[in-house]
Design a protein around this motif. Structure first.
Motif: not given
Length: 199
Positions: A93-103, A105-109, A166-167, A178-189
């Motif tokens: 969940v911490e990693i998902a929070s880090r990934d939100q808005g991380d440059s 993440t785009q490169m990895f995708a 999912l991740s 980018p700001a439509a949802f929280s990746q960390a919250e959805l992963i946590k749920e």
């Protein structure tokens, strides 16, 4: 003795700073052009270097890619090292929070899609990375089951693969909004649906 002892440290600091600048420039180029279309000339330009100057630090584009991937993995390991079971899932969940808005993440995708080609220089890296992630999450869920914190009737292997799907899917969606949802919250749920304790 004092002069010669301090000088290498200063030179080392300059070299380390220069390498950081190059990696930052490479991240920018890889994130927009991908690896295949990225050029060393463009990376050198963004780093404020000539191409020979860039090659003094990184002999090839692949060497530079390896450094970029290494630094990404190093950061992820900080969140997971020494953790097991439920605690390791909290690290995800911490990693998902880090990934939100991380440059990165785009490169990895972009790279993950490119690297499905068996001839791509990062193919083996991403194949190994997915095997490692699935195995790590599977182990954490198996440990959670042994602790009695994984609900009965759920297969750790299937859940681990669902987590990875999912991740990755959330990271891709976040590139569009980018700001439509929280990746960390959805992963946590998602994970908490299968656990008897909160994360």
């Amino acid at each position: 003795m004092t002069t010669t002892a301090t000088k290498p440290r200063g030179e080392y600091a300059k070299t380390a700073k220069r390498r950081d600048d190059i990696v930052t420039a490479a991240l920018s180029v890889f994130s927009t052009a991908g690896f295949v279309s990225a050029s060393m000339s463009e990376i050198a330009k963004r780093a404020g270097l000539t191409l020979p100057g860039l090659r003094h630090h990184f002999a090839s584009k692949f060497d530079l890619l390896q450094e970029v991937l290494f630094r990404r993995d190093l950061d992820a390991n900080k969140h997971l090292e020494g953790r097991e079971g439920i605690d390791l899932l909290r690290g995800l969940v911490e990693i998902a929070s880090r990934d939100q808005g991380d440059s990165l993440t785009q490169m990895f995708a972009m790279l993950a899609a490119e690297a499905t080609d068996i001839e791509h220089p990062a193919h083996d890296y991403f194949q190994g990375r997915y095997d490692l992630i699935v195995g790590t999450v599977q182990r954490a869920l198996t440990e959670a089951a042994a602790e009695g914190t994984l609900r009965e009737g759920h297969d750790p292997d299937r859940l681990a693969r669902a987590y990875v799907a999912l991740s990755d899917g959330l990271q891709l969606q976040a590139l569009y909004r980018p700001a439509a949802f929280s990746q960390a919250e959805l992963i946590k749920e998602f994970l908490e649906e299968f656990l008897t304790v909160p994360l």
